[in-house]
Scaffold this motif. Sequence first.
Motif, PDB file in Angstrom:
ATOM      1  N   PRO A  27     142.941 103.038 126.877  1.00 34.84           N
ATOM      2  CA  PRO A  27     143.345 104.421 127.145  1.00 34.84           C
ATOM      3  C   PRO A  27     142.178 105.353 127.416  1.00 34.84           C
ATOM      4  O   PRO A  27     142.232 106.180 128.334  1.00 34.84           O
ATOM      5  N   GLU A  28     141.112 105.222 126.642  1.00 34.13           N
ATOM      6  CA  GLU A  28     139.980 106.127 126.800  1.00 34.13           C
ATOM      7  C   GLU A  28     139.215 105.912 128.104  1.00 34.13           C
ATOM      8  O   GLU A  28     138.370 106.723 128.486  1.00 34.13           O
ATOM      9  N   GLU A  29     139.505 104.814 128.788  1.00 32.93           N
ATOM     10  CA  GLU A  29     138.844 104.548 130.061  1.00 32.93           C
ATOM     11  C   GLU A  29     139.803 104.668 131.244  1.00 32.93           C
ATOM     12  O   GLU A  29     139.505 104.202 132.343  1.00 32.93           O
ATOM     13  N   GLY A  30     140.934 105.304 131.018  1.00 33.13           N
ATOM     14  CA  GLY A  30     141.856 105.569 132.115  1.00 33.13           C
ATOM     15  C   GLY A  30     143.113 104.746 132.110  1.00 33.13           C
ATOM     16  O   GLY A  30     143.975 104.921 132.975  1.00 33.13           O
ATOM     17  N   GLY A  31     143.258 103.843 131.135  1.00 33.84           N
ATOM     18  CA  GLY A  31     144.432 102.992 131.095  1.00 33.84           C
ATOM     19  C   GLY A  31     145.731 103.744 130.925  1.00 33.84           C
ATOM     20  O   GLY A  31     146.779 103.343 131.430  1.00 33.84           O
ATOM     21  N   ASN A  32     145.678 104.879 130.223  1.00 31.95           N
ATOM     22  CA  ASN A  32     146.900 105.656 130.003  1.00 31.95           C
ATOM     23  C   ASN A  32     147.269 106.501 131.212  1.00 31.95           C
ATOM     24  O   ASN A  32     148.324 107.131 131.235  1.00 31.95           O
ATOM     25  N   HIS A  33     146.413 106.517 132.227  1.00 30.86           N
ATOM     26  CA  HIS A  33     146.715 107.269 133.442  1.00 30.86           C
ATOM     27  C   HIS A  33     147.057 106.356 134.619  1.00 30.86           C
ATOM     28  O   HIS A  33     147.263 106.832 135.724  1.00 30.86           O
ATOM     29  N   GLN A  34     147.098 105.061 134.377  1.00 25.97           N
ATOM     30  CA  GLN A  34     147.388 104.120 135.448  1.00 25.97           C
ATOM     31  C   GLN A  34     148.813 104.325 135.958  1.00 25.97           C
ATOM     32  O   GLN A  34     149.750 104.542 135.184  1.00 25.97           O
ATOM     33  N   SER A  35     148.967 104.262 137.260  1.00 28.77           N
ATOM     34  CA  SER A  35     150.272 104.474 137.874  1.00 28.77           C
ATOM     35  C   SER A  35     150.606 103.313 138.792  1.00 28.77           C
ATOM     36  O   SER A  35     149.722 102.734 139.448  1.00 28.77           O
ATOM     37  N   ALA A  36     151.889 102.960 138.830  1.00 28.68           N
ATOM     38  CA  ALA A  36     152.338 101.886 139.707  1.00 28.68           C
ATOM     39  C   ALA A  36     152.106 102.244 141.172  1.00 28.68           C
ATOM     40  O   ALA A  36     152.121 101.380 142.047  1.00 28.68           O
ATOM     41  N   LYS A  37     151.891 103.538 141.445  1.00 30.79           N
ATOM     42  CA  LYS A  37     151.661 103.973 142.818  1.00 30.79           C
ATOM     43  C   LYS A  37     150.242 103.661 143.297  1.00 30.79           C
ATOM     44  O   LYS A  37     149.963 103.691 144.492  1.00 30.79           O
ATOM     45  N   LEU A  38     149.342 103.400 142.349  1.00 27.15           N
ATOM     46  CA  LEU A  38     147.971 103.069 142.712  1.00 27.15           C
ATOM     47  C   LEU A  38     147.888 101.623 143.212  1.00 27.15           C
ATOM     48  O   LEU A  38     148.674 100.766 142.821  1.00 27.15           O
ATOM     49  N   LYS A  39     146.919 101.371 144.068  1.00 33.51           N
ATOM     50  CA  LYS A  39     146.707 100.008 144.557  1.00 33.51           C
ATOM     51  C   LYS A  39     146.276  99.110 143.395  1.00 33.51           C
ATOM     52  O   LYS A  39     145.468  99.524 142.558  1.00 33.51           O
ATOM     53  N   PRO A  40     146.776  97.881 143.323  1.00 37.05           N
ATOM     54  CA  PRO A  40     146.373  96.977 142.240  1.00 37.05           C
ATOM     55  C   PRO A  40     144.981  96.409 142.472  1.00 37.05           C
ATOM     56  O   PRO A  40     144.563  96.191 143.618  1.00 37.05           O
ATOM     57  N   ALA A  41     144.267  96.193 141.378  1.00 33.14           N
ATOM     58  CA  ALA A  41     142.922  95.630 141.470  1.00 33.14           C
ATOM     59  C   ALA A  41     142.641  94.751 140.267  1.00 33.14           C
ATOM     60  O   ALA A  41     143.271  94.877 139.216  1.00 33.14           O
ATOM     61  N   VAL A  42     141.691  93.857 140.438  1.00 39.44           N
ATOM     62  CA  VAL A  42     141.126  93.077 139.342  1.00 39.44           C
ATOM     63  C   VAL A  42     139.651  93.413 139.283  1.00 39.44           C
ATOM     64  O   VAL A  42     138.950  93.361 140.299  1.00 39.44           O
ATOM     65  N   VAL A  43     139.181  93.789 138.110  1.00 36.43           N
ATOM     66  CA  VAL A  43     137.767  94.106 137.912  1.00 36.43           C
ATOM     67  C   VAL A  43     137.057  92.877 137.372  1.00 36.43           C
ATOM     68  O   VAL A  43     137.476  92.292 136.370  1.00 36.43           O
ATOM     69  N   VAL A  44     135.992  92.479 138.052  1.00 40.15           N
ATOM     70  CA  VAL A  44     135.220  91.319 137.599  1.00 40.15           C
ATOM     71  C   VAL A  44     133.751  91.694 137.469  1.00 40.15           C
ATOM     72  O   VAL A  44     133.224  92.511 138.229  1.00 40.15           O
ATOM     73  N   ASP A  45     133.107  91.092 136.495  1.00 45.26           N
ATOM     74  CA  ASP A  45     131.659  91.111 136.401  1.00 45.26           C
ATOM     75  C   ASP A  45     131.130  90.178 137.495  1.00 45.26           C
ATOM     76  O   ASP A  45     131.892  89.405 138.085  1.00 45.26           O
ATOM     77  N   VAL A  46     129.860  90.222 137.756  1.00 44.81           N
ATOM     78  CA  VAL A  46     129.286  89.351 138.785  1.00 44.81           C
ATOM     79  C   VAL A  46     128.577  88.146 138.182  1.00 44.81           C
ATOM     80  O   VAL A  46     128.993  87.004 138.356  1.00 44.81           O
ATOM     81  N   ASP A  47     127.490  88.393 137.448  1.00 46.13           N
ATOM     82  CA  ASP A  47     126.645  87.297 136.993  1.00 46.13           C
ATOM     83  C   ASP A  47     127.286  86.475 135.886  1.00 46.13           C
ATOM     84  O   ASP A  47     127.704  86.996 134.858  1.00 46.13           O
ATOM     85  N   GLU A  48     127.373  85.167 136.127  1.00 39.14           N
ATOM     86  CA  GLU A  48     127.984  84.189 135.224  1.00 39.14           C
ATOM     87  C   GLU A  48     129.491  84.391 135.092  1.00 39.14           C
ATOM     88  O   GLU A  48     130.133  83.792 134.239  1.00 39.14           O
ATOM     89  N   THR A  49     130.057  85.245 135.936  1.00 33.62           N
ATOM     90  CA  THR A  49     131.504  85.411 136.005  1.00 33.62           C
ATOM     91  C   THR A  49     132.022  84.930 137.351  1.00 33.62           C
ATOM     92  O   THR A  49     132.915  84.092 137.417  1.00 33.62           O
ATOM     93  N   VAL A  50     131.444  85.449 138.425  1.00 35.00           N
ATOM     94  CA  VAL A  50     131.779  84.925 139.748  1.00 35.00           C
ATOM     95  C   VAL A  50     130.576  84.241 140.395  1.00 35.00           C
ATOM     96  O   VAL A  50     130.740  83.314 141.186  1.00 35.00           O
ATOM     97  N   LEU A  51     129.359  84.698 140.074  1.00 34.15           N
ATOM     98  CA  LEU A  51     128.158  84.055 140.592  1.00 34.15           C
ATOM     99  C   LEU A  51     127.421  83.319 139.480  1.00 34.15           C
ATOM    100  O   LEU A  51     127.212  83.859 138.392  1.00 34.15           O
ATOM    101  N   ASP A  52     127.033  82.081 139.774  1.00 30.24           N
ATOM    102  CA  ASP A  52     126.330  81.212 138.830  1.00 30.24           C
ATOM    103  C   ASP A  52     124.828  81.306 139.101  1.00 30.24           C
ATOM    104  O   ASP A  52     124.330  80.845 140.133  1.00 30.24           O
ATOM    105  N   ASN A  53     124.104  81.897 138.153  1.00 33.01           N
ATOM    106  CA  ASN A  53     122.651  82.055 138.288  1.00 33.01           C
ATOM    107  C   ASN A  53     121.870  81.002 137.517  1.00 33.01           C
ATOM    108  O   ASN A  53     120.687  81.202 137.222  1.00 33.01           O
ATOM    109  N   SER A  54     122.493  79.891 137.200  1.00 28.36           N
ATOM    110  CA  SER A  54     121.791  78.881 136.402  1.00 28.36           C
ATOM    111  C   SER A  54     120.531  78.340 137.082  1.00 28.36           C
ATOM    112  O   SER A  54     119.586  77.957 136.373  1.00 28.36           O
ATOM    113  N   PRO A  55     120.442  78.303 138.431  1.00 26.60           N
ATOM    114  CA  PRO A  55     119.159  77.876 139.014  1.00 26.60           C
ATOM    115  C   PRO A  55     118.005  78.805 138.643  1.00 26.60           C
ATOM    116  O   PRO A  55     116.874  78.344 138.442  1.00 26.60           O
ATOM    117  N   TYR A  56     118.282  80.090 138.561  1.00 29.52           N
ATOM    118  CA  TYR A  56     117.251  81.034 138.114  1.00 29.52           C
ATOM    119  C   TYR A  56     116.875  80.746 136.665  1.00 29.52           C
ATOM    120  O   TYR A  56     115.686  80.704 136.311  1.00 29.52           O
TER     121      TYR A  56
END
Length: 295
Positions: A84-113
Amino acid sequence: MSRIPALTLLAGAVLSLAACRTTGPVAPSPAPVVATSGANDNLNAVLWVQRSQEYRASTLQTWKLAGEQLDRALADPTWTALLPEEGGNHQSAKLKPAVVVDVDETVLDNSPYQARLVHDNGTYNDAGWAAWVDERQAKAVPGAVRFAQLAASKGVTMIYISNRTSAMKDATLANLRQLGFPVADDSVYLGLGTEVPGCTQVGSEKGCRRQLVAQRYRVLMQVGDQFTDFLQVEHNTLAARDALLEKYQGWIGSRWWMLPNPTYGGWEGASFNNAWSLPADKRNAAKRDALELAR
């Protein structure tokens, strides 16, 4: 950049052999190896990420189950993955849907580094990290591309909130695109340093950027490898992190999806009071003291 690896069968085999052995000495067990630097301390963790089938199975499992939840989240107009404190209580079905993802070690694998650091007995530094990002050679975390493409096919926008800096946007988006991740436009990348009017970012916390996303999208899910990918961690202590897990465990596996990352994270700093200025041997000593021994 935001910053743990089964001897039961072997023990059983040793006991069985001991019961029937008639001759021959028993080889002594090797002495435990104590890491002397932060890089060497990461050897098993990086090796597990790069070579174990268990790592790949766990990431594939997480992304697959998240994908199976998409239709349910889309169909429920009250569904939100933001507090709620980050906007969850203001979410509306009229807004476009999204998925929020982190990048490193979530979608991109930096193990070579990370492997470079282990191989060269080096430690993380900003310049070396920036050079790696600019190489655009990170691979996809197993399962992540398939999920992202599935989400996009359902009209869900992928939002990449990263603690890579804003200046790393072009290199990061190029890396994502070449791996097949959907990138709607440059605005879907929110790096460290993104200014959010009316919100003051504390360190590398992502709360302000999540609030910015909430103004334009209904966030169905968040995916990351750190607690800070989902909520603000005000006190990075082991006790405080335990309390957060207890409080929000109902969100995990439905709205929040956690990827395994044994190479770095807030959990490490929490074990030595976040005193990164300590020498590596002092940090390692504190981590050893934090271990729970068998009684």
